[in-house]
Design a protein around this motif. Structure first.
Motif, mmCIF file in Angstrom:
data_model
loop_
_atom_site.group_PDB
_atom_site.id
_atom_site.type_symbol
_atom_site.label_atom_id
_atom_site.label_comp_id
_atom_site.label_asym_id
_atom_site.label_seq_id
_atom_site.Cartn_x
_atom_site.Cartn_y
_atom_site.Cartn_z
ATOM 1 N N GLY A 172 -0.844 11.778 3.732
ATOM 2 C CA GLY A 172 -1.016 10.442 4.288
ATOM 3 C C GLY A 172 0.280 9.815 4.738
ATOM 4 O O GLY A 172 0.341 8.619 4.922
ATOM 5 N N THR A 173 1.316 10.599 4.855
ATOM 6 C CA THR A 173 2.608 10.029 5.207
ATOM 7 C C THR A 173 2.538 9.221 6.494
ATOM 8 O O THR A 173 1.840 9.589 7.427
ATOM 9 N N HIS A 174 3.298 8.139 6.502
ATOM 10 C CA HIS A 174 3.253 7.308 7.689
ATOM 11 C C HIS A 174 4.050 7.913 8.825
ATOM 12 O O HIS A 174 4.097 7.367 9.897
ATOM 13 N N THR B 177 -2.348 4.222 9.106
ATOM 14 C CA THR B 177 -1.590 5.474 9.147
ATOM 15 C C THR B 177 -0.168 5.296 8.623
ATOM 16 O O THR B 177 0.519 6.273 8.387
ATOM 17 N N PHE B 178 0.281 4.060 8.455
ATOM 18 C CA PHE B 178 1.654 3.839 8.014
ATOM 19 C C PHE B 178 1.803 3.963 6.508
ATOM 20 O O PHE B 178 2.838 4.385 6.010
ATOM 21 N N TYR B 179 0.762 3.580 5.778
ATOM 22 C CA TYR B 179 0.908 3.415 4.330
ATOM 23 C C TYR B 179 0.347 4.590 3.553
ATOM 24 O O TYR B 179 -0.749 5.078 3.832
ATOM 25 N N ASP B 180 1.121 5.029 2.560
ATOM 26 C CA ASP B 180 0.754 6.210 1.779
ATOM 27 C C ASP B 180 -0.538 6.048 1.001
ATOM 28 O O ASP B 180 -1.249 7.013 0.760
ATOM 29 N N MET B 181 -0.837 4.837 0.577
ATOM 30 C CA MET B 181 -2.000 4.679 -0.295
ATOM 31 C C MET B 181 -3.301 4.509 0.482
ATOM 32 O O MET B 181 -4.367 4.466 -0.104
ATOM 33 N N LEU B 182 -3.190 4.344 1.788
ATOM 34 C CA LEU B 182 -4.399 4.268 2.601
ATOM 35 C C LEU B 182 -4.675 5.660 3.145
ATOM 36 O O LEU B 182 -3.837 6.258 3.819
ATOM 37 N N LYS C 61 1.286 -5.924 9.571
ATOM 38 C CA LYS C 61 1.640 -4.883 10.533
ATOM 39 C C LYS C 61 2.170 -3.659 9.811
ATOM 40 O O LYS C 61 2.249 -3.632 8.592
ATOM 41 N N ARG C 62 2.560 -2.644 10.582
ATOM 42 C CA ARG C 62 3.317 -1.541 10.008
ATOM 43 C C ARG C 62 4.647 -2.120 9.541
ATOM 44 O O ARG C 62 5.200 -3.005 10.186
ATOM 45 N N ALA D 136 0.823 -1.211 0.000
ATOM 46 C CA ALA D 136 0.000 0.000 0.000
ATOM 47 C C ALA D 136 0.854 1.256 0.000
ATOM 48 O O ALA D 136 0.455 2.281 0.528
ATOM 49 N N GLY D 137 2.047 1.158 -0.583
ATOM 50 C CA GLY D 137 2.828 2.370 -0.745
ATOM 51 C C GLY D 137 3.733 2.684 0.420
ATOM 52 O O GLY D 137 3.438 3.581 1.195
ATOM 53 N N ALA D 138 4.809 1.949 0.570
ATOM 54 C CA ALA D 138 5.818 2.275 1.575
ATOM 55 C C ALA D 138 7.147 1.708 1.091
ATOM 56 O O ALA D 138 7.268 0.510 0.891
ATOM 57 N N SER E 237 -3.384 1.696 13.265
ATOM 58 C CA SER E 237 -1.924 1.734 13.257
ATOM 59 C C SER E 237 -1.398 1.339 11.894
ATOM 60 O O SER E 237 -0.397 1.862 11.417
ATOM 61 N N VAL E 238 -2.067 0.409 11.245
ATOM 62 C CA VAL E 238 -1.635 -0.020 9.913
ATOM 63 C C VAL E 238 -1.956 1.069 8.887
ATOM 64 O O VAL E 238 -1.116 1.461 8.084
ATOM 65 N N TYR F 179 -5.749 -1.411 16.073
ATOM 66 C CA TYR F 179 -4.732 -2.138 15.322
ATOM 67 C C TYR F 179 -4.765 -1.733 13.849
ATOM 68 O O TYR F 179 -3.729 -1.446 13.229
#
Lengths: 475, 241
Positions: A469-471, B121-126, A190-191, A172-174, B118-119, B115
């Motif tokens: 939307g940066t993580h 917020t990490f990824y740019d496309m979400l 997970k992250r 998803a883009g990371a 937390s996921v 949970y």
């Protein structure tokens, strides 16, 4: 070299007739001899396939360049759930070779995965593809369905007793999920934070089980290795870097794109011969030989042979095989800023040297641009880079520190000139506007001093790069 | 003296002003306690229990979404692995990862909403904030910016203007430096783009037509002159897509 010497055709293994219509379908792929290597491999024992891989000398095409055969042999023996993960999270800036393979010949990758699974004894496999590659993931999904129906994926493949499941997992883009342990965390839902190594993934990886992780191009080469034999494959390229390699050339070149080359040819031949070099009248200022994470090389390094060891000897690395060419009209500060900002955005924040180092490097570069830096800042910046390298769980921080460090070392004069020019601009600009405003009697405090009060390059948190939307959101 | 809540509102307003124009350099305001970020030193609200796994009886989930998420759950040995595909599916339904969307995914996956937060917020496309339904990611990484991507991004952003249908973002390397400068429009790669292409790009999206068909990556042949032993026409499978 060999190709040039024979004057003949460059050996093409991966890109053979890649634009043939329908090559992404099983029908055309099989007509062209697809899945014959798999049949051949299934006649052999896993040890024999492993021997072929070792004999081929193929090194990982994702960036680290680790010998694939050795990596496979690290997996423990015995019956347990073992995993094979194909790293298709191609996010290294400048790299787009895997995209071409997955889009046009997805079955080559699937065949390679099955053969590698046979050699390594894995029973579950995953392709972790970056979420941005929608078309490519759809192609893989379609190909996977065809392969499953034809009995190449599933229980008892071709009556050999080998069983393998395969899942196409979309990210998803990371950027960090291209790092192998970050990828595993992401695949576990997970992250995508990297893990401490050891234990290495070969011992304790996905779901705590033994895991083999390979790049798309590495796995896609496996059918060719099995077809021609490991020793025959090792005759291509040079001694420490065997075989062919896909290189993605981009930036200031006239014919950007993917090229399949034999390792060991002069870099000049790729940049000028294949990609056409910079536009008329321009020269190469610097080039990244292996993605934006590799230290930059200058024009005089263009004759370095393009292989793992020669590039390492020149102080850089082959990385993912992505050549980014920068011409002499581009200020080096812009290149450094883009590079540093990317890593700042993508740092996952787990390790302090990387999280803070990338942030402060960007701030210091902005100070230079604003004319608020002193020559000492360059030294501080260089020392920040040194303190990042080797001090984090993964190499994301190093991936910024190495190119930025090399730019500071190689283009120190230009940084200093830029610094001085920006400073003079401030002084003159402020003086000019002071006189103009003073004439109107509208100025109480010169604007130049106001500017100096601002912390250099402080940016609104979350406003950088226009990516809300940066993580790292919430800093 | 303003309350922490008021500080947060003020801060958010100021951030909006800044985000609107990143070129304007403003002095960094600091709060009385020295922090730039409000609320960091406030304790968690201990009166409130953490959200639990939503109860299926009280959480309605659209049938299609439930079926898709259950399909993803079945593919993995560990159900948490389905978090990314499940959140992506919910985002397609809801437009963004809204609290409601997260609640629904959490309900089907049997995990806590925190949970999934937390996921997400990490990824740019979400997307964790409401966005326009058409995503236009303009790559502004090094190879594209060498070829003029920053001007392109500005042009696309200005042309889209206030239109709330568009989610225009400067994105990190999208892996298509051969067609630099490029953009990904709802997942379809187009390039190389010029500033003159921008109006048509947006018109095509508005009209629901294929975006700049002649510039789509899917139609592009490999650059390597040695790759193909003969000239092939376009992929029939890709020509129309």
């Amino acid at each position: 070299m060999a190709a040039a010497a024979t004057g003949g055709r460059v050996p093409i293994l991966l890109f053979t007739d890649i634009d043939e219509p329908g090559l992404n379908t099983l029908e055309v792929y099989e007509r062209r001899g697809g899945y014959q290597s798999l049949r051949k491999a299934l006649q052999m024992t896993p040890e024999e396939v492993l021997e072929q891989l070792k004999a081929s000398g193929i090194r990982g095409r994702g960036g680290a360049g680790f010998a694939m055969g050795t990596k496979v042999s690290f997996l423990p023996k015995g019956t347990m759930d073992k995993y094979l993960v194909c790293n298709a999270d191609e996010s290294e800036p400048g790299t787009f070779k895997d995209r071409e393979l997955m889009q046009k010949t997805p079955h080559t990758l699937i065949e390679g995965i099955i053969i590698a699974a046979h050699a390594a004894g894995t029973n579950r496999s995953f392709i972790y593809i970056r979420g941005e590659y929608v078309l490519q993931a759809d192609m893989l999904d379609a190909a996977l369905n065809e392969a499953r129906e034809a009995g190449y994926i599933g229980e008892n493949i071709l009556d050999s007793g080998l069983s393998l499941s395969l899942v196409v997992h979309r990210g998803a883009g990371a950027y960090i999920c291209g790092e192998e342990t970050g990828l595993l965390d992401s695949l576990e839902g997970k992250r995508g934070n990297p893990r401490l190594k050891p234990p290495f993934p070969a011992v304790q990886g996905l779901y705590q089980g033994p895991t083999l992780i390979n790049n798309v191009e590495t796995l896609a080469t496996v059918p060719a290795i099995v077809a021609m034999g490991g020793e025959e494959y090792a005759k291509l390229g040079v001694e420490t870097s065997t075989g062919t390699k896909l290189v993605s050339v981009s930036g200031h070149v006239q014919r950007p794109g993917n090229y399949e080359i034999e390792l060991g040819i002069p870099s000049r031949e790729i940049i000028y011969g294949l990609a056409g070099g910079p536009a008329e009248g321009r020269k190469v200022k610097c080039w990244f030989p292996g993605g934006s994470s590799s230290p930059v090389l200058k024009e005089e390094d263009l004759d370095v042979p393009y292989d793992f060891n020669s590039l390492a000897g020149a102080g850089s690395m082959l990385g993912s095989g992505a050549i980014i060419v920068v011409d002499d009209a581009t200020p080096i500060l812009d290149v450094a800023m883009k590079t540093a900002k990317f890593y700042r955005h993508e740092s996952c924040g787990k390790c302090t040297p990387c999280r803070e180092g990338t942030n402060w490097t960007v701030k210091m570069l902005e100070r230079i641009d604003l004319g608020e830096a002193t020559p000492m800042d360059l030294e501080i910046m260089a020392s920040v880079q040194e303190h990042i390298i080797g001090n984090c769980l993964c190499v994301l921080g190093d991936a910024m520190a190495m190119p930025i460090g090399s730019m500071i070392a190689k283009f120190k004069d230009e940084f200093e000139a830029h610094m001085e020019a920006a400073r003079m601009r401030n002084v003159n600009g402020a003086a000019a506007s002071d006189t103009a405003l003073a004439a109107q009697g509208a100025l109480e405090e010169p604007p130049g001093t106001l500017l100096a009060h601002q912390p250099g390059g402080e940016q609104a948190p979350g406003a950088h790069e226009g990516a809300p939307g940066t993580h790292r959101g919430g800093i | 003296m303003s309350t922490p809540e008021e500080e947060i509102v003020e801060f958010a307003e100021e951030m909006e002003v800044r985000a609107a124009d990143t070129d304007v350099r403003m002095p960094v305001t600091r709060f009385a306690h020295g922090s730039r970020v409000p609320g960091w030193d406030l304790p968690a609200d201990l009166e409130k229990d953490p959200a639990e796994i939503p109860d299926p009886a009280t959480t309605p989930v659209p049938e299609d979404l439930r079926a898709e998420i259950e399909g993803h759950l079945a593919k993995y040995p560990d159900r948490r692995s389905a978090a990314l595909p499940a959140l992506a599916a919910a985002q397609r339904v809801h437009g963004w990862c809204s609290p409601e969307a997260i609640e629904q995914v959490a309900c089907v996956m049997r995990v806590t909403p925190a949970y999934l937060d937390s996921v997400a917020t990490f990824y740019d496309m979400l997307e964790t904030n409401p966005v326009g339904r058409h995503s236009v990611y303009v790559c502004t990484n090094i190879s594209c910016s060498l070829c003029g991507a920053d001007e392109l991004y500005e042009a696309v952003r200005n042309a889209a203007g206030e239109d709330s249908d568009f989610n225009v973002r400067a994105f990190e390397c999208l892996g298509a430096c051969d067609i630099a400068p490029m953009a990904s429009v709802d997942g379809i790669y187009v390039g190389p783009l010029t500033l003159a292409d921008v109006p048509q790009l947006l018109d095509d999206i508005r009209a629901g037509r294929p975006v700049l068909p002649e510039k789509q990556l899917a139609r592009r042949l490999v650059a390597d002159p040695h790759a193909n032993s003969q000239e092939f026409p376009l992929h029939p499978a890709e020509g129309g897509s």
